[in-house]
Write an enzyme that holds these catalytic residues in place. Structure first.
Site, PDB file in Angstrom:
ATOM      1  N   ARG A 164       0.826  -1.220   0.000  1.00 55.25           N
ATOM      2  CA  ARG A 164       0.000   0.000   0.000  1.00 55.25           C
ATOM      3  C   ARG A 164       0.858   1.267   0.000  1.00 55.25           C
ATOM      4  O   ARG A 164       0.520   2.271   0.637  1.00 55.25           O
ATOM      5  CB  ARG A 164      -0.945   0.029   1.213  1.00 55.25           C
ATOM      6  CG  ARG A 164      -2.025  -1.038   1.220  1.00 55.25           C
ATOM      7  CD  ARG A 164      -2.982  -0.921   0.060  1.00 55.25           C
ATOM      8  NE  ARG A 164      -4.126  -1.803   0.200  1.00 55.25           N
ATOM      9  CZ  ARG A 164      -4.147  -3.079  -0.156  1.00 55.25           C
ATOM     10  NH1 ARG A 164      -3.093  -3.643  -0.708  1.00 55.25           N
ATOM     11  NH2 ARG A 164      -5.248  -3.804   0.002  1.00 55.25           N
ATOM     12  N   SER A 238     -10.556  -0.289   2.726  1.00 57.86           N
ATOM     13  CA  SER A 238      -9.847  -0.376   4.008  1.00 57.86           C
ATOM     14  C   SER A 238      -9.374   1.012   4.410  1.00 57.86           C
ATOM     15  O   SER A 238      -8.708   1.686   3.633  1.00 57.86           O
ATOM     16  CB  SER A 238      -8.620  -1.267   3.884  1.00 57.86           C
ATOM     17  OG  SER A 238      -8.973  -2.571   3.518  1.00 57.86           O
ATOM     18  N   GLU A 334      -4.800   4.363   5.504  1.00 55.26           N
ATOM     19  CA  GLU A 334      -4.373   4.026   4.147  1.00 55.26           C
ATOM     20  C   GLU A 334      -4.635   5.174   3.161  1.00 55.26           C
ATOM     21  O   GLU A 334      -3.782   5.474   2.327  1.00 55.26           O
ATOM     22  CB  GLU A 334      -5.115   2.756   3.724  1.00 55.26           C
ATOM     23  CG  GLU A 334      -4.649   2.195   2.419  1.00 55.26           C
ATOM     24  CD  GLU A 334      -5.585   1.117   1.900  1.00 55.26           C
ATOM     25  OE1 GLU A 334      -6.613   1.473   1.302  1.00 55.26           O
ATOM     26  OE2 GLU A 334      -5.273  -0.061   2.094  1.00 55.26           O
TER      27      GLU A 334
END
Ligand code: EPU
Length: 338
Positions: A164, A238, A334
């Site tokens: 990520r 997420s 994130e």
């Protein structure tokens, strides 16, 4: 001259659906549009914000900025050594691209089906799901380099992909504007079925072989069960990354919490399931006015409408603090916060 839209509402340009405005916004449908927007006198001195599908940002306030709405189209296929190369314009919808490649007999992206957003945004956080990360299907990209004022070609190595994460979330953050992405789909195609939940889903399939379209359909089925559709309820997938800890810390946690969900990493560290940590702290399904935690997956924060990015961030902080207090592990957001 570029068509500058003043005080432009961004609610439909971010999947959380936060109602903020941009000082200026411009639809970028070609590289020429991009150059025209950057050269426009009204852009001078204003910060620049690049938006693809807006599926990985939290907009916390009106943006006194020029917002580039990246809509560059494009789809081209070439053959290389042991791979198909697919080049997509930055504005192509990611899921539509996945489906198109599969329909064209170019498998390889099926595990990444139904991820919201655009092709141009995919490299920024190195999207990943069900055992595949973008970097494993990536060849190179084309971007405008604001430092040199030239278009550049960046290779897999130059993009510095990690879980990520990439160059574009770090040093390259305000430097590069991605205009096209080239994917490398290796030949012969090999299905990736290592993710337990995906394997279970496919085991219900009566067919002897898992084809790319069956895998794509299984991924769509799993995602639809667990993740809210941004068209129905505001969210950015997420909200936290799964934290990575050393073996010692993971072992100590396992003694106290035998159900701890963790996955060994190639370097000996462990990725903990942030969804599990948050769930244990009792946040699943909790609402705080217009923002809350999704009821089927604690890793996803939702916006029901009428709320702000600041309220969402306040909730995110409370969650991270609770996880830290209980498990001694810091979870990090994130999405990009603007
Ligand atoms: N879990 C719970 N409670 C929850 C949520 C999860 O106990 O509320 C447990 C699950 O039972 C499971 C484990 O946590 O044992 C992992 O859950 P899941 O398989 O749903 O995956 P994840 O780690 O929560 C990651 C990605 C997703 C990706 C899936 C599938 C991150 C931050 N998230 O989620 O990516 O789709 O794996 O590969 O890595 C995204 O980035 O936006 C995203 C949705």
């Amino acid at each position: 001259m570029a068509d500058f839209l003043e005080f432009y509402p961004l609610r439909r340009h971010n999947t959380f659906g936060f109602d903020v405005r941009a000082r200026f916004a411009v639809h970028v449908r070609s590289e020429a549009d991009l150059l025209a927007a950057l050269a426009d006198p009204r852009a001078q001195g204003l910060p620049l914000v690049v938006l693809g599908g807006g599926s990985n940002v939290v907009l916390t306030r009106d943006l006194d900025a020029l917002v580039l709405l990246m809509e560059i189209p494009g789809y081209a296929v070439a053959s290389a050594d042991a791979a198909h190369l697919v080049t997509a314009g930055a504005g192509e919808n990611w899921h539509a691209l996945v489906s198109r490649t599969i329909a064209d007999g170019l498998p390889g992206l099926e595990n990444l089906a139904l991820i919201p957003g655009t092709a141009g945004a995919a490299p920024i956080q190195n999207i990943g799901a069900y055992g595949v990360e973008l970097r494993e299907r990536f060849d190179s990209l084309r971007a405008f380099d604001r430092h040199s004022g030239e278009f550049v070609h960046l290779t897999l190595e130059q993009c510095q992909f990690a879980y990520r994460d990439s160059l574009f979330k770090r040093e390259g953050r305000d430097r590069y504007i991605i205009t096209a992405v080239t994917l490398r789909l290796p030949l012969p195609w090999q299905p990736v079925l290592g993710y337990a939940e995906l394997a279970r889903e496919l085991a219900q399939d009566s067919a002897a072989h898992s084809t790319a379209d069956r895998i794509r359909d299984a991924v769509i089925a799993i995602r639809s069960r667990k993740l809210p559709d941004p068209a129905q309820v505001g969210n950015a997938g997420s909200f936290f990354k799964n934290p990575v800890v050393g073996a010692e810390q993971r072992d100590a946690l396992l003694v106290r919490y035998p159900d701890l969900v963790s996955h060994a990493q190639p370097d000996g560290s462990y990725k903990l399931a942030a969804g599990w940590l948050i769930d244990q702290c009792g946040f699943k399904g909790v609402s705080d006015g217009p923002v809350g935690v999704y009821g089927k997956q604690a890793l996803v924060l939702v916006h029901h409408g009428g709320g702000t990015g600041q309220a969402l961030l306040a909730l995110a902080h409370r969650i991270a603090d609770a996880v830290q207090a209980r498990f001694g592990v810091r979870i990090e957001p994130e999405p990009v916060v603007l």
